[in-house]
Design an enzyme around this catalytic site. Structure first.
Site, PDB file in Angstrom:
ATOM      1  N   ARG A  68       0.845  -1.187   0.000  1.00  0.00           N
ATOM      2  CA  ARG A  68       0.000   0.000   0.000  1.00  0.00           C
ATOM      3  C   ARG A  68       0.888   1.247   0.000  1.00  0.00           C
ATOM      4  NH1 ARG A  68      -1.879   0.871   4.262  1.00  0.00           N
ATOM      5  NH2 ARG A  68      -1.099  -0.880   5.490  1.00  0.00           N
ATOM      6  N   TYR A 196      -1.431  -3.790  -6.924  1.00  0.00           N
ATOM      7  CA  TYR A 196      -1.075  -4.559  -5.736  1.00  0.00           C
ATOM      8  C   TYR A 196      -2.100  -4.440  -4.608  1.00  0.00           C
ATOM      9  CZ  TYR A 196       1.653  -7.291  -2.608  1.00  0.00           C
ATOM     10  OH  TYR A 196       2.057  -8.315  -1.800  1.00  0.00           O
ATOM     11  N   LYS A 205      -9.419  -2.601   1.669  1.00  0.00           N
ATOM     12  CA  LYS A 205      -9.234  -1.430   2.512  1.00  0.00           C
ATOM     13  C   LYS A 205     -10.047  -0.234   1.996  1.00  0.00           C
ATOM     14  CE  LYS A 205      -6.790  -3.553   5.502  1.00  0.00           C
ATOM     15  NZ  LYS A 205      -5.784  -4.456   5.200  1.00  0.00           N
ATOM     16  N   HIS A 225     -10.413  -2.504  11.436  1.00  0.00           N
ATOM     17  CA  HIS A 225      -9.291  -3.326  10.970  1.00  0.00           C
ATOM     18  C   HIS A 225      -9.034  -4.401  12.030  1.00  0.00           C
ATOM     19  CE1 HIS A 225      -4.830  -3.389   9.413  1.00  0.00           C
ATOM     20  NE2 HIS A 225      -5.577  -4.269   8.785  1.00  0.00           N
ATOM     21  N   CYS A 249       1.010  -7.159  11.959  1.00  0.00           N
ATOM     22  CA  CYS A 249       1.302  -7.238  13.398  1.00  0.00           C
ATOM     23  C   CYS A 249       0.602  -8.410  14.072  1.00  0.00           C
ATOM     24  CB  CYS A 249       0.941  -5.927  14.083  1.00  0.00           C
ATOM     25  SG  CYS A 249       2.061  -4.588  13.646  1.00  0.00           S
ATOM     26  N   ASP A 276      -8.992  -9.932   9.136  1.00  0.00           N
ATOM     27  CA  ASP A 276      -8.496  -8.592   8.791  1.00  0.00           C
ATOM     28  C   ASP A 276      -9.514  -7.470   9.030  1.00  0.00           C
ATOM     29  OD1 ASP A 276      -6.218  -7.085   7.720  1.00  0.00           O
ATOM     30  OD2 ASP A 276      -7.436  -6.713   5.949  1.00  0.00           O
TER      31      ASP A 276
HETATM   32  P1  GTP Z   1      -2.213  -7.560   7.645  1.00  0.00           P
HETATM   33  O1  GTP Z   1      -2.717  -8.646   6.748  1.00  0.00           O
HETATM   34  O2  GTP Z   1      -1.117  -6.753   7.015  1.00  0.00           O
HETATM   35  O3  GTP Z   1      -3.283  -6.678   8.166  1.00  0.00           O
HETATM   36  O4  GTP Z   1      -1.428  -8.269   8.847  1.00  0.00           O
HETATM   37  P2  GTP Z   1      -1.783  -9.176  10.120  1.00  0.00           P
HETATM   38  O5  GTP Z   1      -2.054  -8.296  11.287  1.00  0.00           O
HETATM   39  O6  GTP Z   1      -2.806 -10.200   9.774  1.00  0.00           O
HETATM   40  O7  GTP Z   1      -0.379  -9.873  10.409  1.00  0.00           O
HETATM   41  P3  GTP Z   1       0.075 -11.409  10.374  1.00  0.00           P
HETATM   42  O8  GTP Z   1      -0.704 -12.264  11.320  1.00  0.00           O
HETATM   43  O9  GTP Z   1       0.098 -11.842   8.963  1.00  0.00           O
HETATM   44  O10 GTP Z   1       1.562 -11.322  10.941  1.00  0.00           O
HETATM   45  C1  GTP Z   1       2.557 -10.592  10.319  1.00  0.00           C
HETATM   46  C2  GTP Z   1       3.911 -11.075  10.749  1.00  0.00           C
HETATM   47  O11 GTP Z   1       4.025 -11.084  12.177  1.00  0.00           O
HETATM   48  C3  GTP Z   1       4.226 -12.484  10.285  1.00  0.00           C
HETATM   49  O12 GTP Z   1       5.539 -12.527   9.810  1.00  0.00           O
HETATM   50  C4  GTP Z   1       4.079 -13.306  11.528  1.00  0.00           C
HETATM   51  O13 GTP Z   1       4.880 -14.461  11.500  1.00  0.00           O
HETATM   52  C5  GTP Z   1       4.483 -12.336  12.641  1.00  0.00           C
HETATM   53  N1  GTP Z   1       3.793 -12.666  13.915  1.00  0.00           N
HETATM   54  C6  GTP Z   1       2.474 -12.901  14.084  1.00  0.00           C
HETATM   55  N2  GTP Z   1       2.165 -13.231  15.367  1.00  0.00           N
HETATM   56  C7  GTP Z   1       3.331 -13.202  16.038  1.00  0.00           C
HETATM   57  C8  GTP Z   1       3.683 -13.445  17.424  1.00  0.00           C
HETATM   58  O14 GTP Z   1       2.857 -13.783  18.260  1.00  0.00           O
HETATM   59  N3  GTP Z   1       4.987 -13.286  17.740  1.00  0.00           N
HETATM   60  C9  GTP Z   1       5.931 -12.930  16.817  1.00  0.00           C
HETATM   61  N4  GTP Z   1       7.189 -12.788  17.217  1.00  0.00           N
HETATM   62  N5  GTP Z   1       5.643 -12.704  15.505  1.00  0.00           N
HETATM   63  C10 GTP Z   1       4.369 -12.827  15.129  1.00  0.00           C
HETATM   64  C1  SPV Z   2      -2.774  -4.489   5.288  1.00  0.00           C
HETATM   65  O1  SPV Z   2      -1.830  -3.830   4.795  1.00  0.00           O
HETATM   66  O2  SPV Z   2      -3.279  -4.215   6.394  1.00  0.00           O
HETATM   67  C2  SPV Z   2      -3.308  -5.667   4.573  1.00  0.00           C
HETATM   68  C3  SPV Z   2      -2.845  -5.898   3.206  1.00  0.00           C
HETATM   69  O3  SPV Z   2      -4.129  -6.390   5.112  1.00  0.00           O
HETATM   70  S1  SPV Z   2      -3.600  -4.837   2.057  1.00  0.00           S
HETATM   71  O4  SPV Z   2      -4.729  -5.538   1.447  1.00  0.00           O
HETATM   72  O5  SPV Z   2      -2.588  -4.528   1.040  1.00  0.00           O
HETATM   73  O6  SPV Z   2      -4.089  -3.647   2.695  1.00  0.00           O
HETATM   74 MN    MN Z   3      -4.815  -5.542   7.075  1.00  0.00          MN
END
Ligand code: GTP
Ligand code: SPV
Ligand code: MN
Length: 584
Positions: A68, A196, A205, A225, A249, A276
């Site tokens: 993004r 993308y 989003k 979110h 995160c 998400d």
């Molecule tokens: P978006 O799709 O961007 O909104 O992200 P999200 O909040 O769904 O994040 P996601 O669960 O995909 O995690 C992103 C990264 O954080 C990955 O590389 C995970 O492996 C890492 N991660 C997730 N949970 C943990 C945790 O409990 N501890 C650690 N150290 N890393 C974590």
């Molecule tokens: C984020 O960036 O929070 C995502 C991926 O979940 S995107 O669809 O690119 O916004």
């Molecule tokens: Mn997201």
């Protein structure tokens, strides 16, 4: 019979963008096979190993089009004040003027797809229809996984139904002329020069958060979110929770948490409703109910493995799209954190040969998988319940190497709103910018709130006044606190079940807690972490509230809140002042 308003808009866009052909999408398997075939024949899709990844493809985006772009994202409300200080604003007429020449003839030689989609479970009072016009078959293939595309949307739309409009043209992918522009008063998004993720899948989003947050303000609900999960205890009691963490995160991972054996054997279970986005509305019983507007996961690939998140790995094993990850010689995929040693030979996300000696990563840090939610082994049987699920807990969290304890509970909804509004997190690769830089990200909505952030806080407080004591309890977590050597204290992933259990107990009015200046925190003993092998000092540090650090934090929060001027709700300033005095 057709939909006159939709047809008129399609005609208008055709006259402007001049596609060679128009295709109305119905979401059928036959249509999907045809579009995927087209993507393969042009080299946009690389078919993966048919045994290990049936009906799955690898796509590579432009190397300057990988995340993004917040500085190219605009809220074009009539009044600049409505966009607020956290959004880029352009006057609607001026933005339309800027976009017109970029769109003129942009689809020449291409097919324009008309993609109707439904957000939310079919038959849900919360469901909404969107239509995206796009010249990107890659977007169509992704929308087919991410939304209920085609027939369910057309059925909901009928001949006169309302819908949100999204216009997307790939154009030349020129980053200088990339515009992700939102027109809340016209219920319209126009995106040019990106192909993308969140820039191009306008359901996600752009509609489900930025436009929807404005609709939610006007109609008295919340577009957030947030992941949505269900925790079931050994007695079979279910606690539904949402969690707002900034991009990359941990939402997908928490939503798909697998309890460690000791907990699983005892009968604890986590099921996913969404990973998400959550739309939340009051039910007839006065409680807040959440639905997942989406039908798929657009998940971060790096770090996802059979060890950390097997549910995601199963979900994306078939009928999935991988974007900007590495390719192995046998037609399977790989990324950093996949597990095991890096393969000797790979093709990296840019399509170049890669070996473990290469200086660059094999996958892009924001490489992603697009997978159908129904394929997730832990998907909740209630995930497409039209009325949604009643939420007991809302969790905020971010990446904080210091200051923030593992978990704490706010006093009440108003204090919880303050906790969300003052969230801070280290930036990730999900958006262009400096990774690791600390920034305020209120409710994880900084990049996604379609109107004035302070008005959004007011809306949260107003929702609390309406919901009263039936509002969810509000918590804050941080899996990312580090020790002096820079190592995470908390093992995270499945082990975070301990925190969810404490939260569920607190929602039931039980669960031991101690009062701290910032809120209730668990005792080390109540986290049941003895088997984690954490040294006592580490266990203590996870929950430590360092008064000096917190005094500095509170001072910074005051400056931040006051930067919103007259609009900042006085309740939030009062909460900050109260925290300051508790710390004194
Ligand atoms: P978006 O799709 O961007 O909104 O992200 P999200 O909040 O769904 O994040 P996601 O669960 O995909 O995690 C992103 C990264 O954080 C990955 O590389 C995970 O492996 C890492 N991660 C997730 N949970 C943990 C945790 O409990 N501890 C650690 N150290 N890393 C974590
Ligand atoms: C984020 O960036 O929070 C995502 C991926 O979940 S995107 O669809 O690119 O916004
Ligand atoms: Mn997201």
């Amino acid at each position: 019979m057709g939909h006159a308003t939709l047809e008129a808009w399609v005609d208008e866009v055709v006259r402007l963008t001049l596609p060679d052909a128009i295709e109305w999408c119905n979401g059928s398997d036959e249509e999907s096979a045809r579009i995927n075939g087209r993507l393969v024949s042009t080299g946009s899709f690389i078919p993966l190993n048919a045994e290990k990844h049936p009906n799955s493809y690898l796509a590579r985006s432009g190397p300057n089009d990988v995340a993004r772009v917040e500085d190219r994202t605009f809220i074009c409300s009539r009044d600049a004040e409505d966009a607020g200080p956290t959004n880029n604003w352009r006057a609607p007429a001026a933005m339309h003027e800027t976009l017109r020449p970029l769109l003129a003839g942009a689809m020449r030689g291409k097919t324009m797809y008309v993609v109707p989609y439904l957000l939310g479970p079919p038959g849900s009072p919360m469901a909404k229809v969107g239509v995206e016009l796009t010249d990107s078959p890659y977007v169509v293939a992704n929308l087919r996984i991410m939304t209920r595309m085609g027939e369910p949307a057309l059925a909901a739309l009928g001949e006169t139904g309302a819908f949100s409009r999204g216009l997307h043209a790939v154009a030349s992918l020129d980053p200088q002329n990339r515009y992700i522009s939102h027109f809340p008063e016209e219920n319209l998004v126009v995106s040019v020069n990106s192909n993308y993720g969140g820039n191009a899948l306008l359901s996600k989003k752009c509609f489900a958060l930025r436009l929807a947050s404005v609709l939610a303000r006007d109609e008295g609900w919340l577009a957030e979110h947030m992941l949505i999960l269900c925790l079931t205890d050994p007695q079979g009691r279910k606690t539904y929770m949402t969690a707002a963490f900034p991009s990359a995160c941990g939402k997908t991972n928490l939503a798909m948490l697998i309890p460690p054996p000791r907990y699983r054997d005892a009968g604890w279970k986590v099921e996913t409703i969404g990973d998400d986005i959550a739309w939340l509305k009051f039910g007839a019983d006065g409680r807040l109910y959440a639905v997942n507007p989406e039908a798929g996961f657009f998940g971060v690939a790096p770090g996802t493995s059979y060890r950390t998140n097997p549910n995601a790995m199963f979900a994306c094993s078939t009928n999935s799209i991988f974007t900007n990850v590495a390719l192995r010689p046998d037609g399977t995929v790989w990324w950093e954190g996949y597990g095991g040693a890096p393969p000797d030979q790979l093709i990296d996300w840019r399509g170049r040969p890669w070996t473990p000696d290469s200086k660059t990563t094999a996958a892009h840090p924001n490489g992603r998988f697009t997978a159908p939610a129904r394929q997730c082994p832990c998907i909740s049987p209630e995930w497409d319940r039209p009325e949604g699920v009643p939420i007991s807990a809302m969790i905020f969290g971010g990446r904080r190497a210091s200051v923030m304890p593992l978990v704490y509970q706010s006093w009440n909804w108003q204090h919880g709103t303050y906790v969300g509004a003052t969230m801070t997190s280290e930036r990730t690769a999900a958006a262009a910018g400096t990774v690791g830089e600390l920034r305020r990200d209120p409710m994880a909505m900084l990049p996604f709130c379609g109107y004035h952030m302070a008005d959004y806080w007011r809306h949260w407080l107003e929702m609390g006044r309406r919901g009263g004591d039936l509002m969810p309890r509000v918590f804050h977590v941080n899996w990312f606190r580090k020790d002096a050597a820079g190592k995470f204290f908390w093992p995270g992933f499945g082990e975070s079940i301990r925190v969810l259990i404490w939260i569920a107990e607190r929602c039931r009015g039980s669960g031991p807690a101690v009062e701290s200046p910032i809120g209730w925190i668990p005792t080390v003993a109540s986290l049941d972490a003895a088997d984690l092998g954490l040294a006592q000092a580490a266990a203590d540090a996870l929950l430590r509230i360092d008064r000096d650090e917190w005094r500095a934090e509170v001072a910074a929060r005051e400056t931040y809140l006051k930067s919103f001027g007259d609009k900042v709700p006085p309740e939030l300033l009062a909460e900050n002042a109260a925290l300051a005095s508790r710390l004194a």
